[in-house]
Each structure stands twice: as structure tokens, then as C-alpha cells.
Design an enzyme around this catalytic site. Sequence first.
Site, short mmCIF file in Angstrom:
data_model
loop_
_atom_site.label_atom_id
_atom_site.label_comp_id
_atom_site.label_asym_id
_atom_site.label_seq_id
_atom_site.Cartn_x
_atom_site.Cartn_y
_atom_site.Cartn_z
N CYS A 2 32.12 24.08 80.88
CA CYS A 2 31.52 22.75 80.96
C CYS A 2 30.33 22.67 80.01
O CYS A 2 29.75 23.66 79.61
CB CYS A 2 31.03 22.50 82.37
SG CYS A 2 32.31 22.72 83.60
N ARG A 27 34.06 22.71 72.73
CA ARG A 27 34.13 23.78 73.73
C ARG A 27 35.38 23.66 74.61
O ARG A 27 35.69 24.56 75.36
CB ARG A 27 32.89 23.71 74.64
CG ARG A 27 31.59 23.97 73.92
CD ARG A 27 30.42 23.45 74.71
NE ARG A 27 30.32 24.06 76.02
CZ ARG A 27 29.51 25.06 76.32
NH1 ARG A 27 28.71 25.54 75.40
NH2 ARG A 27 29.47 25.55 77.53
N TRP A 75 35.29 21.40 82.29
CA TRP A 75 36.46 22.24 82.04
C TRP A 75 36.81 22.82 83.40
O TRP A 75 36.11 23.68 83.92
CB TRP A 75 36.09 23.33 81.03
CG TRP A 75 37.30 23.89 80.37
CD1 TRP A 75 38.05 23.31 79.40
CD2 TRP A 75 37.88 25.15 80.63
NE1 TRP A 75 39.08 24.15 79.05
CE2 TRP A 75 39.01 25.28 79.78
CE3 TRP A 75 37.59 26.20 81.50
CZ2 TRP A 75 39.82 26.40 79.77
CZ3 TRP A 75 38.41 27.31 81.50
CH2 TRP A 75 39.51 27.41 80.63
N ASN A 101 26.85 23.21 85.18
CA ASN A 101 27.65 24.11 84.36
C ASN A 101 27.55 25.49 85.01
O ASN A 101 26.45 25.98 85.23
CB ASN A 101 27.06 24.11 82.94
CG ASN A 101 27.80 25.03 81.99
OD1 ASN A 101 28.88 25.51 82.30
ND2 ASN A 101 27.22 25.27 80.84
N GLY A 102 28.68 26.09 85.35
CA GLY A 102 28.65 27.40 86.01
C GLY A 102 29.58 27.41 87.21
O GLY A 102 30.43 26.52 87.35
N GLU A 482 47.34 46.46 71.62
CA GLU A 482 46.54 45.25 71.40
C GLU A 482 45.63 45.41 70.19
O GLU A 482 45.43 44.47 69.42
CB GLU A 482 45.73 44.95 72.68
CG GLU A 482 44.72 43.83 72.57
CD GLU A 482 45.29 42.45 72.27
OE1 GLU A 482 46.53 42.30 72.19
OE2 GLU A 482 44.48 41.52 72.08
N LYS A 486 45.70 42.85 67.02
CA LYS A 486 44.52 42.14 66.52
C LYS A 486 44.42 42.32 65.01
O LYS A 486 44.17 41.38 64.28
CB LYS A 486 43.22 42.64 67.16
CG LYS A 486 42.97 42.20 68.59
CD LYS A 486 42.45 40.79 68.74
CE LYS A 486 43.50 39.76 68.95
NZ LYS A 486 44.26 39.66 70.13
N GLU A 489 47.27 40.34 63.15
CA GLU A 489 47.29 38.88 63.21
C GLU A 489 46.14 38.24 62.44
O GLU A 489 46.31 37.15 61.92
CB GLU A 489 47.42 38.34 64.65
CG GLU A 489 46.30 38.62 65.59
CD GLU A 489 46.58 38.12 67.02
OE1 GLU A 489 47.45 37.28 67.23
OE2 GLU A 489 45.87 38.60 67.93
N HIS A 505 58.70 62.18 66.26
CA HIS A 505 60.07 61.64 66.29
C HIS A 505 60.28 60.60 65.20
O HIS A 505 61.16 59.75 65.34
CB HIS A 505 60.37 61.08 67.68
CG HIS A 505 60.28 62.12 68.74
ND1 HIS A 505 61.23 63.10 68.91
CD2 HIS A 505 59.32 62.39 69.66
CE1 HIS A 505 60.88 63.91 69.90
NE2 HIS A 505 59.71 63.49 70.37
N LYS A 604 47.54 28.85 68.76
CA LYS A 604 46.83 29.31 69.95
C LYS A 604 47.75 29.30 71.16
O LYS A 604 47.74 30.19 71.98
CB LYS A 604 45.62 28.39 70.19
CG LYS A 604 44.78 28.77 71.40
CD LYS A 604 43.94 29.99 71.08
CE LYS A 604 43.25 30.57 72.28
NZ LYS A 604 43.05 32.02 72.12
C1 G6P Z 1 49.76 33.21 71.17
C2 G6P Z 1 48.26 33.50 71.00
C3 G6P Z 1 47.92 34.84 71.62
C4 G6P Z 1 48.35 34.87 73.08
C5 G6P Z 1 49.81 34.50 73.26
C6 G6P Z 1 50.16 34.25 74.71
O1 G6P Z 1 50.49 34.13 70.44
O2 G6P Z 1 47.92 33.51 69.64
O3 G6P Z 1 46.53 35.07 71.51
O4 G6P Z 1 48.14 36.16 73.59
O5 G6P Z 1 50.11 33.29 72.56
O6 G6P Z 1 49.45 33.12 75.13
P1 G6P Z 1 49.05 32.80 76.61
O7 G6P Z 1 48.30 31.50 76.51
O8 G6P Z 1 50.32 32.67 77.39
O9 G6P Z 1 48.20 33.93 77.10
#
Ligand code: G6P
Length: 609
Positions: A2, A27, A75, A101-102, A482, A486, A489, A505, A604
Amino acid sequence: MCGIIGYTGTEQAAPILLDGLRKLEYRGYDSAGIAVLYDNALTVCKITGRIANLSEKTEDGKATPGQVGIGHTRWATHGAPTDENAHPHKSNDGRFAVVHNGIIENYQALRAELVEKGYTFESETDTEVVVHLIEMYYEGDVKNAVIRASARLRGSWALGVLCTDCPDTVYVAREASPLILGAGVGENYFASDITALVSYTRNVMYLDDGEFAAVSPAGITIFDGTGRPVEKKLHRITWDVAAAEKGGYEHFMLKEMMEQPRATEATISPRIRDGEVFFEGFALGEEELRSIDKIVITACGSAYYAGCAGKIAIERLCRIPVSVELASELRYADPLIDEHTLLVVLSQSGETADTIAAMKECKARGARTVAVVNVVGSTVAALADHVIYTWAGPEIAVATTKGYTTQLSVLYLLATYLAGKKGSVPRERYDACVAAIRSIPKLIQEAIDLNAAALPRLARKYCDHASMFYIGRNTDYAVSLEGALKMKEISYIHAESYAAGELKHGTIALIEEGQPVVALCCNEDVTEKTVSNIVECKARGAEVLAVTFRDNGRVISQADDVIALPRMETVFSPAVEIVPLQMLAYYVARERGCDIDKPKNLAKSVTVE
Ligand code: G6P
């Protein structure tokens, strides 16, 4: 998360509030509202959807007279995004309006108490208890009522309070949520975020936790919880507006990485009470738990990798078989799922098409579903039998960071909760797990601080390579998945993760002079084994960047470079271990001049198959 804004001065307040809210739009929000004081009466206008709708409703604010007011972008956390749940909230006597907010963690108990006393509630929010508490404590002195009401709250808050008895003053309070006071000439402001203020004033003061302020056109008085005045220094903001949106950070990804201590704290702390893990709106009875013979975790992308790390914690602590399935595979797999399966669905956005489809498929086969979601009111949340929200706040950078660590935080809480219910760990182990989870936010901060200076330098060293390998075992392997994602991507460097034991292997054939290998070594049960793999890689010329505890001499002595971490409980270590790897990817991408917040070809939220 928020956003809040407040104004008092000689101009009409509503247009300034709307303008401030527009600046907070980045935001993320789902509803918005303003309250303005005029002629000893409050006008509240709030609406679901865009600020543009609110502008239209108020004719850009012109239709709402008054020179003092508060505004809010919401939010959703507690209660769906609706007009009723939007802020500001009013007291039953119409004297007060509040924006917040919080998260008020003890709102359920307070709500019950207030209902008992005859107060009526119009929303499902945690916030509404605040305005009724202020009304309850009001005896003609708003300052005193706000202090007394705040003393009853647990959690986090930045509050703005209007009262019809104080026609030109707004009261504010802060605890663990940002609140900035803006000083003008004959007019003053406050906001949750500098962005909302910079076009009006660049002279600001930062309220600290436990502090309050009375903001009037004549000045700003700051006081503590006993009402005693507090002196504050005025700061001059020199950033431009675009930088302010990112809180002074160069990218949203950097801002979101740095928010991880706070985001994990917001996710964890409300779920631990008196040493016990509990979830609001989710409980498994003994009978129900006995009938579950397996857990299936499904998700996409980073959420899937969070599931891989979560599986280890759940199996270790609960001794229930857990499988982690890519949602895009599970949906077509004719899966072995029935009413004895607990399906845990992980999704930051709650709108990923494959995740939704897999969930529907499993529900149709009788699975009970728990969704771990960040966006309230999203499709995954709506479909689930139970929802546990990750209170990370909106994530704007495409590459998730705080989404992942808050998902892990929930999975660790869930593992401990289930272990407690099942009695699969002794009480001391349960207590140790609760303490270890509690320490995650602090350890993440330490991990950031320990590596902040070295990572840009390491990034310069590694940024020109065509490929990078990540290796690890068990929890370290889960994090390496992960970490490599990162890197690829956002920097576009080919990065692959391998279980260290698999090197022989095949992968070792790819190791040659100068090949970077990121070796994760935080799982003490298998450190010796991974050290052997490091030695094998080095013998073939690899440059090894080890991620290990700062006092792990055995690993450090073998590595070319080190990312050092504080010691922590092995089973939960991925939540901390990932953070410097996110930062490494970030700085490498920055060296390479990549568009970090919007990597090419990625979205996203992947809402199509
Ligand atoms: C996209 C985003 C990732 C995310 C994935 C799953 O690939 O770029 O950052 O992990 O979707 O998204 P979700 O909203 O289901 O966690």
C-alpha cells in the site's frame, strides 16, 4: 504494498492527493481512496481499480473541497480488493478517517473486542480496527487517542489520521512501515514513499519506529509514545523522480533484493505466536492429516525451484513423501493424485496459466489444495481450499527475488507446522526450527552486508564468460537451480546447475581452463563430498567461486573466490544462500549492460501456455 499520502495547507487537498497517489502507482495496487476534511465534515471517496477512476469520480479532485486530506493506494492483504475494503476507513461516529500501510497482526482479537463493545465493521480489513480503537480512546485529545490506539497494535503500520475536531491537522504514526514527512512553506505533507512528495518538496524528515507526528500548515511536531517531543533533522532530497520510484536504487530488482529482510519478516512473524507456527485460515485436523499420504508441490520457474528446496525441509521434518512437479508437465501427466494428496501450489502472481491448469487437474482428482500466493484475490488464491499469502508486497522486476525467498519462508513454516501436528520431531527440534525460521530475515541482511562490497568486483571478473556451471548437493543443489536461473534470465550467460555428484556422469567433460564453477557448500552433511568435486574441477582448470560459511576454511582454501555466509540451520539455508547469488547475477547483468528489470523475451506473469 500500500501507499499513503497526506496534505495540509492552503491549496485544495484532493488534486494533490490524487497526484501523489499516481506517483505511487508503480508500486502496484488494486484500489484507492481519499478522505478530505471540509467544514468540519469528512468526505471519503474510494474505489476499486485505477486512480483514473478515482479522478473521474472526483473530477480530478475539484469536486472535493477542503485543504487537508489523506489518500491511499491499497494492495490487498486482508480481504479482497473491493470498494468497502479500500481505505480510508471511517469511525462509526464519523469523526475519524484512517489510512494504513502495513499489517495489524492482532486484528482478529481486537476486532472481536471492538464488536463486543458495539462497534460495527464495514470491511474485512485488518486496518479498520485502528479507526475504531482511536474512536474508543478519544476523550477530546486526538494525539492521546492515536498513541493509546497504537499501543494496542502488533505488526507494522504507517498511519494517517484525520479528525473532524482538528480541521487543519493530520496525525501520523509509524511502526516498521516507512513514513516520510515533507516540509513546505505554509503547507506540509507525509507519504509512505518519497516519490509522492518530491514534486512538492525536497525537504523531508524520516519518522522512526514508535514515533508520531502532528502535521499542520504551521509545522510538524514529532513526539514519542509518551507524548514527549522528538527533535528531527531535515534532509534534502537530491534524487530525480524516476530514481525516487525505485527508492534511490538503480533497478527494481536491486530494490526488491534489498527488501528481502523486510519481506521475509512480514511473511514469517505473523505466523509465529508464543513459539508455535499457525496460519490464519488454514489448519489441518489430526484426522485430515492422517489421511494425507503424500504432498505434491507444483509451480513454474523460480516458484518450482522454491518447491525443490521446500521438499527437502518437509520430508526431513515431517517424513511425508513430497514430489515437486513442473505445472506444465503435471497438467498433462495423468497424475497419480487423489483425495489423500495435499497439493501445495506456489505462485507469486497467482495467474500463471500452467500452474492454474495443473491445479484444476489435481483438484478434479480430489486433492486438497493449499496455495502459497503473493497476490490477493488472484486466480490461484480463488481456486485453492486454503491460501497462505507471502506478504512480499508487489514485485516489479521480472526476475523474482523476494517472491522466491518469501515462498521458501512459507514452506519452512509449513514444514514445521506439519511436523508439530504429526509429532514427527521432538519438541526441542520443533523449537529450534521456529527459532531458525525467525532468524532468516536477520541472516539475509547479514548475507547482504557481508557480500555487498565484494560482489560487484566478482561480477567484473566473471561477466565475460560464455557459460557458468553451478554445483551443489541436497539443499545446496536446490539453491543452485535458482542461482543459475537468475544468472541466465538477466545476464543471458548460459548458466546450468548440476547435482555435484553427477559431474562425473558427463558434465566434467565440459570443464576446461578458466571455466567458472559456482560451488555451493553450505550443507555440512555433504561438504566433504562437494569439496572433492571442487578439487576435481580445479584439476581441470576451473575457476571456482565457492558459496560457504565464512569460517569454513576447508572449502575456502580450495576456492579461487568466496561468497561468505553466516552460519545457519542447514535445512532452511536456501532462503539465505540464494541472496548473494541473486546479487551476483544482478551485478554481472549490470556489467554486461542488460535491461535488468525487463529481460528480453521474458514476462513477469506468464498467463498463456
Ligand atoms: C515467470 C517469472 C518468474 C516466475 C514464474 C512463475 O517466469 O519471470 O519470476 O518465477 O513466472 O510465476 P508465478 O507468478 O507463478 O510465481
